[in-house]
Design a protein around this motif. Structure first.
Motif, PDB file in Angstrom:
ATOM      1  N   ALA A  65      15.133  14.376 -11.716  1.00 46.48           N
ATOM      2  CA  ALA A  65      15.392  14.578 -13.138  1.00 46.48           C
ATOM      3  C   ALA A  65      14.858  13.417 -13.966  1.00 46.48           C
ATOM      4  CB  ALA A  65      16.892  14.747 -13.373  1.00 46.48           C
ATOM      5  N   GLN A  66      15.035  12.197 -13.499  1.00 43.91           N
ATOM      6  CA  GLN A  66      14.512  11.036 -14.231  1.00 43.91           C
ATOM      7  C   GLN A  66      12.991  11.011 -14.230  1.00 43.91           C
ATOM      8  OE1 GLN A  66      16.389   7.739 -12.288  1.00 43.91           O
ATOM      9  NE2 GLN A  66      18.438   8.231 -13.060  1.00 43.91           N
ATOM     10  N   SER A  69      11.786  13.653 -16.635  1.00 44.71           N
ATOM     11  CA  SER A  69      12.062  13.232 -18.013  1.00 44.71           C
ATOM     12  C   SER A  69      10.998  12.258 -18.499  1.00 44.71           C
ATOM     13  CB  SER A  69      13.446  12.585 -18.086  1.00 44.71           C
ATOM     14  OG  SER A  69      14.451  13.518 -17.726  1.00 44.71           O
ATOM     15  N   ARG A  70      10.611  11.317 -17.646  1.00 42.70           N
ATOM     16  CA  ARG A  70       9.545  10.382 -18.042  1.00 42.70           C
ATOM     17  C   ARG A  70       8.212  11.097 -18.186  1.00 42.70           C
ATOM     18  NH1 ARG A  70      12.208   7.107 -14.147  1.00 42.70           N
ATOM     19  NH2 ARG A  70      10.619   7.686 -12.607  1.00 42.70           N
ATOM     20  N   THR A  72       7.541  14.307 -18.967  1.00 44.23           N
ATOM     21  CA  THR A  72       7.445  15.222 -20.103  1.00 44.23           C
ATOM     22  C   THR A  72       7.574  14.518 -21.442  1.00 44.23           C
ATOM     23  OG1 THR A  72       9.829  15.654 -20.001  1.00 44.23           O
ATOM     24  CG2 THR A  72       8.376  17.108 -18.735  1.00 44.23           C
ATOM     25  N   GLY A  74      10.237  13.960 -23.030  1.00 46.99           N
ATOM     26  CA  GLY A  74      11.359  14.483 -23.800  1.00 46.99           C
ATOM     27  C   GLY A  74      11.000  15.552 -24.811  1.00 46.99           C
ATOM     28  N   GLY A  79       7.971  19.799 -21.431  1.00 48.85           N
ATOM     29  CA  GLY A  79       8.796  20.480 -20.443  1.00 48.85           C
ATOM     30  C   GLY A  79       8.194  21.793 -20.005  1.00 48.85           C
ATOM     31  N   THR A 146      20.421  16.014 -17.512  1.00 47.42           N
ATOM     32  CA  THR A 146      19.286  15.137 -17.828  1.00 47.42           C
ATOM     33  C   THR A 146      18.044  15.947 -18.158  1.00 47.42           C
ATOM     34  OG1 THR A 146      20.184  13.431 -16.355  1.00 47.42           O
ATOM     35  CG2 THR A 146      17.865  13.246 -16.969  1.00 47.42           C
ATOM     36  N   MET A 147      17.777  16.973 -17.367  1.00 52.64           N
ATOM     37  CA  MET A 147      16.597  17.797 -17.627  1.00 52.64           C
ATOM     38  C   MET A 147      16.736  18.591 -18.916  1.00 52.64           C
ATOM     39  SD  MET A 147      15.369  19.368 -13.961  1.00 52.64           S
ATOM     40  CE  MET A 147      14.640  18.326 -12.699  1.00 52.64           C
ATOM     41  N   ASP A 148      17.919  19.132 -19.177  1.00 53.01           N
ATOM     42  CA  ASP A 148      18.099  19.917 -20.396  1.00 53.01           C
ATOM     43  C   ASP A 148      17.906  19.068 -21.646  1.00 53.01           C
ATOM     44  OD1 ASP A 148      18.589  22.148 -18.897  1.00 53.01           O
ATOM     45  OD2 ASP A 148      20.779  21.968 -18.982  1.00 53.01           O
ATOM     46  N   ASN A 150      16.231  15.815 -21.729  1.00 54.85           N
ATOM     47  CA  ASN A 150      14.976  15.059 -21.771  1.00 54.85           C
ATOM     48  C   ASN A 150      13.749  15.863 -21.350  1.00 54.85           C
ATOM     49  OD1 ASN A 150      16.403  12.689 -22.507  1.00 54.85           O
ATOM     50  ND2 ASN A 150      16.913  12.314 -20.357  1.00 54.85           N
ATOM     51  N   ALA A 151      13.954  17.022 -20.760  1.00 51.57           N
ATOM     52  CA  ALA A 151      12.827  17.882 -20.364  1.00 51.57           C
ATOM     53  C   ALA A 151      13.188  19.324 -20.662  1.00 51.57           C
ATOM     54  CB  ALA A 151      12.493  17.690 -18.891  1.00 51.57           C
TER      55      ALA A 151
END
Length: 197
Positions: A65-66, A69-70, A72, A74, A79, A146-148, A150-151
């Motif tokens: 997930a991290q 996030s980096r 995409t 955010g 995403g 986290t994905m929802d 930041n991505a």
């Protein structure tokens, strides 16, 4: 006049006399070595499975997930774009490799196993995303959040890309089967023509 010599029934051994207990065969040391080797292999596989399960359920969801996030940035476009790309590539390539492993006539079984392992390893990114999306657990819940945030739409786009890749792989499998069937038919006709000459 002496009577003919008679052997006493006690002295003469009878045919149906009960024999003594036969000696039991000594255990084969090679048999024990064989089972001991399989026990060691089984214990190592169980330990590796437990370690993989711990890493998969505790570490990989948050790390993935991290990382996404980096990647995409955010953004919604990031995403969707990265989800489509990763979902498509890491589904199509493993399916094609699996098709080669299953449908080709390999001389050695080890080649099939190696290709199947390679296909599974290449599918790991999508398998992690699938685990984050549907599997329970605290680590997966944190990764989903986290994905929802930041991505956005990465998980949905990954599913769409995987579905498209699955359809493409099926079409390629069918085309490959048709080509192999035609090749076998051509070789058969050539063999008949050579036999007729």
């Amino acid at each position: 006049m002496t009577e003919p010599h008679r052997e006493s029934s006690a002295a003469r051994p009878t045919e149906d006399a009960v024999e003594g207990p036969a000696a039991e065969p000594s255990p084969d040391p090679g048999h024990f070595r064989h089972w001991r080797r399989w026990l060691v292999v089984g214990a190592l596989l169980v330990a590796a499975g437990l370690l993989l399960f711990f890493v998969w359920t505790s570490f990989l969801p948050r790390w993935w997930a991290q990382t996404i996030s980096r990647q995409t940035g955010g953004t919604f476009s990031g995403g969707v774009g990265w989800g489509l790309i990763l979902g498509f590539l890491f589904t199509l390539v493993p399916l094609l490799i699996m098709g080669v492993a299953l449908f080709r006539n390999w001389k050695y079984l080890g080649v099939r196993i190696a290709l199947a392992v390679l296909a599974i390893l290449l599918a790991v990114p999508n398998l992690i995303t699938l685990s984050v999306s549907v599997a329970p657990g605290r680590a997966n819940e944190i990764a989903r959040t986290t994905m929802d945030v930041n991505a956005p739409w990465f998980r949905g786009a990954t599913g769409i890309g995987a579905a498209i890749a699955g359809a493409v792989a099926i079409v390629l499998w069918i085309l490959g089967y048709i080509r192999r069937s035609r090749g076998r038919e051509v070789r058969r006709l050539r063999a008949e023509l050579d036999a007729a000459d």
